[in-house]
Design an enzyme around this catalytic site. Structure first.
Site, PDB file in Angstrom:
ATOM      1  N   GLU A  34       0.858  -1.166   0.078  1.00  0.00           N
ATOM      2  CA  GLU A  34      -0.046  -0.140  -0.190  1.00  0.00           C
ATOM      3  C   GLU A  34       0.974   1.184   0.050  1.00  0.00           C
ATOM      4  O   GLU A  34       0.437   2.327  -0.676  1.00  0.00           O
ATOM      5  CB  GLU A  34      -1.180  -0.075   1.174  1.00  0.00           C
ATOM      6  CG  GLU A  34      -2.090  -1.109   1.136  1.00  0.00           C
ATOM      7  CD  GLU A  34      -2.830  -1.079   0.033  1.00  0.00           C
ATOM      8  OE1 GLU A  34      -3.018   0.344  -0.493  1.00  0.00           O
ATOM      9  OE2 GLU A  34      -3.667  -1.853  -0.426  1.00  0.00           O
ATOM     10  N   CYS A 211     -14.463   3.062 -13.918  1.00  0.00           N
ATOM     11  CA  CYS A 211     -15.020   3.999 -13.620  1.00  0.00           C
ATOM     12  C   CYS A 211     -13.613   5.028 -13.444  1.00  0.00           C
ATOM     13  O   CYS A 211     -13.500   5.877 -12.513  1.00  0.00           O
ATOM     14  CB  CYS A 211     -15.629   4.325 -12.321  1.00  0.00           C
ATOM     15  SG  CYS A 211     -16.618   5.735 -11.924  1.00  0.00           S
ATOM     16  N   CYS A 217     -18.808   3.885 -19.258  1.00  0.00           N
ATOM     17  CA  CYS A 217     -20.249   3.742 -18.456  1.00  0.00           C
ATOM     18  C   CYS A 217     -20.920   2.529 -19.171  1.00  0.00           C
ATOM     19  O   CYS A 217     -21.671   1.823 -18.288  1.00  0.00           O
ATOM     20  CB  CYS A 217     -20.887   4.811 -18.684  1.00  0.00           C
ATOM     21  SG  CYS A 217     -20.080   6.402 -17.901  1.00  0.00           S
ATOM     22  N   CYS A 220     -20.126  -0.869 -17.222  1.00  0.00           N
ATOM     23  CA  CYS A 220     -19.956  -0.455 -15.410  1.00  0.00           C
ATOM     24  C   CYS A 220     -21.028  -1.653 -14.976  1.00  0.00           C
ATOM     25  O   CYS A 220     -22.111  -1.461 -15.283  1.00  0.00           O
ATOM     26  CB  CYS A 220     -20.411   0.861 -15.166  1.00  0.00           C
ATOM     27  SG  CYS A 220     -20.197   1.326 -13.269  1.00  0.00           S
ATOM     28  N   CYS A 226     -25.926   4.649 -10.188  1.00  0.00           N
ATOM     29  CA  CYS A 226     -24.981   5.898 -10.318  1.00  0.00           C
ATOM     30  C   CYS A 226     -26.091   6.944 -10.707  1.00  0.00           C
ATOM     31  O   CYS A 226     -26.543   7.296 -11.730  1.00  0.00           O
ATOM     32  CB  CYS A 226     -24.133   5.575 -11.463  1.00  0.00           C
ATOM     33  SG  CYS A 226     -22.780   6.799 -11.824  1.00  0.00           S
TER      34      CYS A 226
END
Length: 483
Positions: A34, A211, A217, A220, A226
């Protein structure tokens, strides 16, 4: 991604010592991944992470490492203070009587006791390793949630907007955690499962692959929930156009959402920036329009609605939806990058050693070694002749030599190395000097620094930043040609 591994269910490991060892290793692996992934592409991090784990497979191995070793392993990743904080934190974790090498599972403890761990990294460790319902909100997730909620706000600097999205992420992961069919229970009574970690990673993956700033889109899986998608679909399928009234007989006067919401910004002012955060040219500007109102969604009379001429999956319709979604989150004008020029002075002793000094422990390129350098504060000094004179005076002062001392020779300017940081555009003019008959047993303190200085006969092996290493390449090539 090699750090993506199955969750360790505490109930499946009855031996407490074995469980502790596995959790210690897993938390360490996730923590390193991370931190490396901050401001760095996944493809780049994979190789670094594999080499890091091969060199220091446990947090105890890292804690025992030398600082220069850690910086050398980080070379090329940038933001070197991350490596320093990781190393310092590993020593803290291993020396602590309670932790003894095992990172805490609670977000609050991770943030309070582990240097360099903020709420995102803490959430990732807590959810992925320990199965706790902690939110993992990176830039990708902020973008996803901004579009899901239809929140046109600044997700980088507006605290109210950021807190709202973190609140939404927290509510989501807590709801997801409750869907687990079988739950383990931690020592503190908290329900644990693999779902929070899988959910958080899935949400980040969605933002990284679907996204994105230029979203897909049509592909998605969560477009039905959304708000940005719904607004775009409304704009695309309304044959009267977005600027006309949606109904002639509204049931009530409802304010537009951007007027009622104290967080959203108006599209006319803020949504016309391009993906780079810059204002488009006058000729490229599209007609400005307001965010679709609540009234147009919920208060229009059904008898006044007209049949759309295009199905929702039509290419033109999807283009409108995608262009609308791209406006989220708010794009802000980026600050101009500061420009700076500096003289990098490679000083070569008669026996082939070079003078290097260590940068301060905090700030840009913290703890790395470099050639003595002097910033050109006056733009008029940027000419080659002026650079030579300023560099010569600077090196005389560094070595403690009187002006005109014949033991020092300016060999030449070898070239200029441009280097871009996130906030700084730096141009390094590399100057080569040779010096004879000086004390080889000590090194002078480089002017303007409090860090150590020394003569090195292995510059290639020193912990230097990538930009400074490019300066060394010019020096190395010049010496090869001279020989």
């Amino acid at each position: 991604m090699p750090w993506r591994k199955p969750w360790i269910d505490p109930s499946s490991v009855p031996d407490a010592a074995v469980l502790r060892e596995r959790l210690e290793r897993r938390a360490y692996e996730v923590w390193i991944s991370e931190i490396m992934l901050q401001q760095t592409r996944v493809a780049t991090v994979i190789d670094y992470w594999n080499k890091w784990m091969a060199k220091w497979p446990t947090i105890h191995d890292l804690a025992a490492a030398e600082p220069d070793e850690v910086l050398a392993a980080w070379r090329g990743l940038g933001y070197y203070s991350r490596a320093t904080r990781i190393h310092e934190a590993s020593k803290i974790v291993c020396a602590d009587e309670d932790m003894q090498g095992l990172l805490p599972g609670e977000v609050e403890k991770l943030q309070a006791h582990i240097p360099g761990v903020g709420r995102y990294t803490a959430g990732a460790i807590s959810a992925i390793c320990f199965g706790r319902p902690a939110p993992m909100v990176d830039g990708n997730v902020l973008r996803v949630l901004s579009r899901q909620l239809g929140l046109l706000g600044d997700v980088k600097t507006d605290k109210a907007v950021i807190d709202l999205l973190w609140g939404a992420a927290t509510a989501l992961v807590e709801a997801v955690a409750q869907d687990a069919e079988q739950l383990s229970t931690g020592d503190d009574g908290h329900a644990l499962s693999d779902r929070p970690g899988r959910w958080g990673q899935g949400l980040m993956e969605l933002g990284a692959t679907i996204c994105t700033p230029n979203p897909n889109c049509s592909g998605c899986p969560i477009s039905s929930s959304c708000c940005a998608y719904g607004e775009g679909l409304k704009l695309a399928t309304d044959t009267d156009g977005p600027s006309k009234s949606k109904t002639s007989t509204p049931r009530a006067i409802i304010p537009d959402i951007e007027d009622a919401c104290t967080l959203c910004q108006a599209f006319e002012e803020f949504a016309v920036l391009d993906d780079a955060g810059q204002k488009p040219s006058e000729t490229a500007k599209a007609p400005l329009q307001k965010q679709t109102s609540l009234q147009s969604f919920f208060f229009a009379s059904t008898k006044d609605k007209k049949t759309t001429s295009s199905p929702p999956d039509d290419a033109a319709c999807m283009s409108v939806i995608t262009n609308h979604a791209k406006k989220f989150p708010l794009k802000v004008v980026k600050k101009a990058v500061r420009e700076e020029q500096t003289l990098v002075c490679a000083i070569r002793r008669g026996d082939g050693h070079y003078l290097i000094h260590k940068r301060p422990g905090k700030g840009l390129l913290a703890g790395l070694w470099e050639f003595p350098s002097s910033i050109l504060s006056d733009p008029s000094d940027a000419q080659p002749k002026s650079r030579k004179q300023i560099a010569t005076r600077y090196v005389h002062s560094v070595l403690g030599l009187a002006a005109g001392d014949k033991r020092l020779k300016h060999v030449g300017e070898l070239g200029s190395v441009p280097w871009l940081f996130s906030h700084l555009k730096l141009t390094m003019h590399v100057q080569l000097f040779s010096v004879k008959d000086i004390d080889s047993a000590s090194a002078p303190t480089v002017t303007g620094t409090s860090s150590g200085s020394r003569w090195s006969n292995d510059v290639e092996g020193e912990s230097m930043g990538t930009g400074m290493r490019k300066c060394w390449s010019l020096v190395n090539e010049a010496m090869d040609m001279a020989e």
